[in-house]
Design a protein around this motif. Structure first.
Motif, PDB file in Angstrom:
ATOM      1  N   ASN A  39      -2.441   9.914  -9.999  1.00 26.17           N
ATOM      2  CA  ASN A  39      -2.337   9.180 -11.256  1.00 26.17           C
ATOM      3  C   ASN A  39      -3.590   8.319 -11.455  1.00 26.17           C
ATOM      4  O   ASN A  39      -3.688   7.211 -10.936  1.00 26.17           O
TER       5      ASN A  39
ATOM      6  N   GLY B 129      -0.807  -3.586  -6.614  1.00 31.60           N
ATOM      7  CA  GLY B 129       0.144  -2.613  -6.123  1.00 31.60           C
ATOM      8  C   GLY B 129       0.884  -1.896  -7.232  1.00 31.60           C
ATOM      9  O   GLY B 129       0.501  -1.940  -8.407  1.00 31.60           O
ATOM     10  N   ALA B 130       2.007  -1.267  -6.866  1.00 33.04           N
ATOM     11  CA  ALA B 130       2.749  -0.406  -7.779  1.00 33.04           C
ATOM     12  C   ALA B 130       3.291  -1.164  -8.978  1.00 33.04           C
ATOM     13  O   ALA B 130       3.375  -0.626 -10.083  1.00 33.04           O
ATOM     14  N   GLN B 131       3.677  -2.400  -8.794  1.00 37.56           N
ATOM     15  CA  GLN B 131       4.264  -3.183  -9.882  1.00 37.56           C
ATOM     16  C   GLN B 131       3.233  -4.061 -10.598  1.00 37.56           C
ATOM     17  O   GLN B 131       3.608  -4.909 -11.407  1.00 37.56           O
TER      18      GLN B 131
ATOM     19  N   TRP C 129       0.812  -1.212   0.000  1.00 34.13           N
ATOM     20  CA  TRP C 129       0.000   0.000   0.000  1.00 34.13           C
ATOM     21  C   TRP C 129       0.852   1.271   0.000  1.00 34.13           C
ATOM     22  O   TRP C 129       0.479   2.255  -0.653  1.00 34.13           O
TER      23      TRP C 129
ATOM     24  N   GLU D 283       3.837   1.748  -1.393  1.00 33.99           N
ATOM     25  CA  GLU D 283       4.359   1.965  -2.737  1.00 33.99           C
ATOM     26  C   GLU D 283       3.250   2.376  -3.697  1.00 33.99           C
ATOM     27  O   GLU D 283       3.438   3.230  -4.571  1.00 33.99           O
ATOM     28  N   LEU D 284       2.076   1.771  -3.549  1.00 32.88           N
ATOM     29  CA  LEU D 284       0.952   2.123  -4.415  1.00 32.88           C
ATOM     30  C   LEU D 284       0.577   3.584  -4.246  1.00 32.88           C
ATOM     31  O   LEU D 284       0.431   4.329  -5.231  1.00 32.88           O
TER      32      LEU D 284
ATOM     33  N   ILE E 121      -3.750   4.482 -13.071  1.00 36.14           N
ATOM     34  CA  ILE E 121      -3.449   3.261 -12.325  1.00 36.14           C
ATOM     35  C   ILE E 121      -4.737   2.462 -12.145  1.00 36.14           C
ATOM     36  O   ILE E 121      -5.780   3.027 -11.785  1.00 36.14           O
TER      37      ILE E 121
ATOM     38  N   GLN F 109       2.744   6.516  -5.586  1.00 36.35           N
ATOM     39  CA  GLN F 109       2.588   6.888  -6.993  1.00 36.35           C
ATOM     40  C   GLN F 109       1.648   8.072  -7.172  1.00 36.35           C
ATOM     41  O   GLN F 109       1.650   8.721  -8.219  1.00 36.35           O
ATOM     42  N   HIS F 110       0.855   8.347  -6.163  1.00 42.52           N
ATOM     43  CA  HIS F 110      -0.037   9.510  -6.184  1.00 42.52           C
ATOM     44  C   HIS F 110       0.542  10.670  -5.379  1.00 42.52           C
ATOM     45  O   HIS F 110      -0.097  11.720  -5.264  1.00 42.52           O
TER      46      HIS F 110
END
Length: 766
Positions: A47, A86-88, A19, A21-22, A50, A25-26
Motif C-alpha cells: 500500500n 503506524g497503522a492508525q 511496526w 501492525e504497520l 500510506i 498493511q502491506h
C-alpha cells in the motif's frame, strides 16, 4: 550470529511498537514463525498510499529484494526518515538503531550471496575495486535518479566538529547538532562509511549517472557500488570475510603557514624539524570510528573538545609565531596569505591579534584603535590557535579478497566546521536558485553560485601521499546510486524537509576564496586538487569574513552583513532575524550583538560592533557561538528570505532588469553585478523579522493601501546610510541615518513607507 537471526532480533524488538501492525498493511508479518520465507515472498498488496511509502520503488514487491535495498520493503520502512507513523496514524513508539538498519542492509546483500564471478558478470567485466563510500538512504527527490527512495553514495563524507558528543535521533534516522538545555553547545556530526565491491564507469551510460550531471561527466569515470562487504561467510559465496575500516586525518595548517611565509622570505621563528611535529601537523584528536554497538560499523565521530578552538602549545609552552614585519597583507584585521592564482598552499586567513609580550602576557590587539594597521605592520609575536578540522582518508582492508580484487579505493574524509543551517540543504537551495529564481534577480544575488561540494570535479588531496589518491580521480565528491535498470517507474516526488543533518557532499559548500568545508591547491604540473589546509587558521577566523561578506557560503554560513558597519559591495543577501543576531533576546549566533539605535544630542545613529575589532576566535574560546536559532531555518525559509530581500531592494528603486537586460555578454553582466551591489550596499538592514497578520503596524499599512498581504509576511526596516565614525569606544562604529524605510513583504506585494510618509503598495515582479 547468522544474518537472519540478527534481522529476527530487530523485528522482535520493534514488533510491539507499532511496526507489526504497520507492515501487516502491506501483507508482511515480521513475527512470522518462518521469517526467512516471509521476507522472501511476493507481496502483491503493498500500500503505497500510506505515509512514508509513497516513494517506495514500484519494482519492489518483497520485504527483502536480494542486492537491492531500495526495492526491499522492510529496509525502506526501517531506513526511511519519512516512515514515522503506524497503522492508525499515531507515531511509532520505537525506531531502529544504526546497527539494526545495518543488520537488515547486510541481509539484503547476503540473503543470496553472489560469487565473485557473478559480480564480474554484473559489472560486465569492468574494472573492480574495493571502494569505501559514505552512504545515506534518501527520499526519491533527493536521489540521483529521482525515481524512488534509495541508498545514495559518495566517496566523500563530511563530518563536523563540535563541543558535545553526538546524538543519534532514531526517529529521523540521523544526527543533529543541538544540545537540549545548552544553547551554546553543539554536537559533533558523524559521517558513516561502508566498503563495497565497485565498478568504474563513465557517467554517460544508462543506469550509471551521477546526481546533478555536470558538463564533461560523459567523459569522466565514476566508481559505482555493486555489492556491500561485511564480516562473515554470507557476503560473498565461498568466502569467510574479515573486514576493517581504518581512518587517517591530518591537520597541517600551522605547518603550512610557516612554510608559505618562509617561502616568501619571512622568518616566522620556527623551521624544520620543529614544524613537522605536533601541533604544527597532527593526526590525533581529530576523529575515530565509534565503538558503541548501536552505532554499527563505520560511524566516524569527530573527537569532542571543550571549545571549537584552543591555544596551541609546543614543548610545554604557548606556541607563537613572528608576524612578518611590514607585511602589509590583510583582510579586515586578519593576516592574509595570498593564493597562487587562487590555489591555496596555506590557510588564507590567519589570526594575529593576540600579541604575546616578552613577559608572557597576552595583549589583545582588538582593543587598539588601529588593530588592522598593527597586524599589517607586524613585527611581533602572536599566539597560534588550533582547530580540529582536517581532511584524510578511509580505507577498507579485506585480506580474503586482496588477491582477487587487489585495488583498494579509499574515501575522502572531511572533518569540517559546524554548519549553522544544519537542516537547510545546499543542493535544494541550488536547484531552486537555478530553476525558480527570476533571471535578473538571480544575476544580482551571489557573487558565486551556491554550488555544492558534490558539484566539484577535482581529485582529493594529492598531498596526502599515503592515501593512494590518484590525479585522475576527479569524481570523488560526486553522488551516485547503485547501478540501476534503464527504465524504472516514476514514483511521486515530494520535497521533504528532513530533520537531520546530511554528511554527504551535496549538503556541503563548494570551493572558492578559500571555502567553508574544503579549499584547493595545485600540483607543480598545474592540476587542482581538494585540500583542507587552505582554510582559515583557526577556522573561525575565516568564518567571520565569510559571514560578514553577505553569506559567502549560502546555507552553511549565516549572512552577518547587517551585524557589522556597512561595507561597500557587500549588501545583505539572506538576512538574519533580529533574534538571530541578538538585537532581541540573548542568542546572537556568533556572540556579537546586532546594531542598535543611539540617540545623540542632534541626531540618531546606528551603533555597530566594528568588524576589525570583532574576534570570532575569542568568541569560540568563550563558547559564545550557537545554532539554536539559525538551526531552525529550513531551505524553504532560507529561500523566502533571499527572495523577499531582493524584492525589498527592487522596491527601493534598485531594479535588476535595468542592470541585466536580455542579451548582455558575460563581461557586461559582471560589470553590472558590481554596479548593482554597490547600489544595494548604500542601504542597511536595521530590523528584520517575521510578523503575524494581527500586528497593528501591518494592519495600518493594509488599511492605507487597500491591499492585504498573505502567507508568510516579513517586516524590514531599511536605512540609507551616510558617514561612518568611531566613537570613544574604538571597538564600535556609528553610522549616520539619511533615510529610513519600513516595508512589509510577502511573495506577491511590498507595502512600504519612507520615513514618516504614507504607506504605498508595489507589486512584486517575477
Amino acid at each position: 550470529m547468522a544474518l537472519i537471526d540478527q534481522v529476527k532480533q530487530v523485528c522482535d524488538r520493534l514488533a510491539n511498537h507499532g511496526w507489526r501492525e504497520l507492515l501487516l498493511q502491506h501483507g508482511l508479518d515480521i513475527t512470522a514463525a518462518n521469517l526467512t520465507a516471509e521476507l522472501g515472498k511476493i507481496l502483491p498488496n503493498i500500500n503505497r498510499t500510506i505515509p512514508g511509502f509513497t516513494d517506495f520503488a514500484d519494482e519492489g514487491n518483497r520485504a527483502i529484494a536480494p542486492g537491492s535495498p531500495g526495492r526491499s520493503l522492510l529496509y525502506h520502512a526501517l531506513a526511511s526518515a519519512t516512515v514515522v507513523t503506524g497503522a492508525q496514524g499515531n507515531e511509532l513508539t520505537a525506531f531502529p538503531t544504526l546497527a539494526e538498519i545495518d543488520a537488515v542492509e547486510n541481509y539484503v546483500y547476503g540473503v543470496k550471496p553472489p560469487s565473485l564471478t557473478e559480480l564480474r558478470v554484473k559489472a560486465n567485466y569492468g574494472p573492480l575495486a574495493i571502494a569505501v563510500f559514505a552512504s545515506e538512504y534518501r527520499p526519491a527527490s533527493d536521489t540521483p535518479h529521482q525515481k524512488h527512495a534509495d541508498l545514495c553514495f559518495s566517496r566523500t563524507g563530511v563530518a563536523r566538529v563540535g563541543t558535545s558528543e553526538p546524538l543519534y535521533d532514531d526517529k529521523h534516522r540521523g544526527f543533529l547538532p543541538f544540545v537540549e538545555g545548552d544553547a551554546q553547545a553543539m554536537r559533533v556530526i558523524p559521517s558513516r562509511y561502508s566498503a563495497y565491491i565497485a565498478v568504474i564507469r563513465r557517467g554517460d551510460r544508462l543506469g550509471y549517472k551521477p546526481m546533478r550531471v555536470r558538463d564533461g561527466d560523459d567523459r569522466r569515470l565514476f566508481w559505482f557500488p555493486l555489492h556491500k562487504l561485511f564480516i562473515g561467510n554470507e557476503c560473498i559465496r565461498n568466502f569467510n570475510l574479515t573486514l576493517n575500516l581504518e581512518a587517517t586525518h591530518i591537520n597541517e595548517k600551522l605547518r603550512r603557514i610557516h612554510l608559505q611565509l618562509q617561502n616568501q622570505g619571512y622568518d616566522t621563528g620556527w623551521s624544520e624539524p620543529d614544524i613537522s611535529n605536533p601541533p604544527f601537523i597532527f593526526t590525533e584528536g581529530i576523529a575515530e570510528f565509534s565503538q558503541t554497538p548501536d552505532d554499527g560499523m563505520g560511524t566516524l565521530i569527530p573527537i569532542v573538545h571543550p571549545n571549537l578552538v584552543e591555544a596551541a602549545e609546543y614543548q610545554g609552552k604557548p606556541l607563537t609565531y613572528q608576524v612578518p614585519a611590514n607585511y602589509g597583507l590583510t583582510l579586515s584585521s586578519s593576516l592574509l596569505i595570498p593564493s597562487d592564482n587562487e590555489a591555496r598552499r596555506a590557510p588564507e586567513y590567519v589570526h594575529a591579534r593576540h600579541q604575546v609580550l616578552p613577559n608572557g602576557a597576552i595583549a589583545d590587539l582588538n582593543e587598539r584603535p588601529n588593530v588592522a594597521r598593527i597586524v599589517a605592520q607586524g613585527g611581533y609575536n602572536a599566539l597560534h590557535y588550533l582547530d580540529f578540522t582536517a581532511d584524510g582518508w578511509i580505507e577498507a582492508l579485506c585480506p580474503e579478497l586482496a588477491i582477487q580484487i587487489p585495488r583498494r579505493v579509499p574515501a575522502y574524509s572531511l572533518v569540517s566546521a559546524p554548519d549553522y543551517f544544519p537542516i537547510c540543504d545546499q543542493r535544494q537551495l541550488m536547484d531552486w536558485w537555478e530553476q525558480s529564481v527570476p533571471e535578473a534577480v538571480r544575476n544580482s544575488i551571489w557573487r558565486i553560485p551556491p554550488e555544492t561540494l558534490a558539484d566539484e570535479r577535482m581529485p582529493p588531496n594529492l598531498a596526502l601521499t599515503e592515501a593512494d589518491f590518484r590525479p585522475e580521480d576527479t569524481t570523488v565528491t560526486a553522488i551516485v546510486s547503485l547501478p540501476g535498470e534503464p527504465f524504472v517507474k516514476q514514483r511521486p516526488l515530494d520535497r521533504f524537509i528532513l530533520n537531520r543533518q546530511s554528511y554527504l557532499p551535496d549538503a556541503a559548500a563548494g570551493i572558492y576564496a578559500p571555502g567553508w568545508d574544503v579549499s584547493f591547491d595545485r600540483t607543480p604540473e598545474g592540476l587542482d586538487f581538494l585540500a583542507a589546509y587552505g582554510l582559515g587558521s583557526p577556522f573561525p577566523e575565516d568564518s567571520k569574513l565569510c559571514a560578514a561578506l553577505s553569506a559567502f557560503w549560502p546555507a552553511v554560513s549565516p549572512d552577518a552583513a547587517r551585524t557589522f558597519e556597512p561595507m561597500p559591495s557587500w549588501p545583505t543577501v539572506s538576512p538574519l532575524t533580529d533574534a538571530e543576531i541578538g538585537q532581541t533576546g540573548e542568542l546572537p549566533w556568533d556572540g556579537v550583538p546586532g546594531p542598535r539605535l543611539v540617540q545623540l544630542t542632534d541626531r540618531q545613529v546606528v551603533e555597530y560592533e566594528a568588524i576589525d575589532h570583532v574576534d570570532y576566535v575569542t568568541n569560540a574560546l568563550q563558547g559564545k557561538f550557537t545554532l539554536a536559532l539559525t538551526g531552525q531555518v529550513d531551505v524553504r525559509e532560507y529561500e523566502a528570505r533571499v527572495l523577499t530581500m531582493a524584492y525589498v531592494y527592487h522596491a527601493l528603486g534598485i531594479e535588476e532588469e535595468k542592470y541585466f537586460p536580455p542579451g548582455q555578454s558575460e563581461a557586461q553582466d559582471a560589470e553590472a553585478f558590481g554596479r548593482i551591489v554597490d547600489e544595494k550596499s548604500k542601504w542597511g538592514v536595521l530590523s528584520f523579522r517575521e510578523v503575524t497578520p494581527t500586528e497593528t503596524e501591518l494592519q495600518e499599512a493594509q488599511t492605507q493601501t487597500g491591499q492585504r498581504l498573505r502567507g508568510k509576511i516579513y517586516r524590514f526596516e531599511m536605512y540609507r546610510h551616510g558617514d561612518i565614525t568611531t566613537p570613544e569606544d574604538v571597538r564600535k562604529r556609528w553610522v549616520e541615518i539619511r533615510e529610513r524605510v519600513t516595508l512589509f513583504v510577502d511573495g506577491l506585494r511590498v507595502l512600504m513607507k519612507r520615513d514618516s510618509g504614507v504607506w504605498e503598495s508595489k507589486n512584486v515582479r517575477g
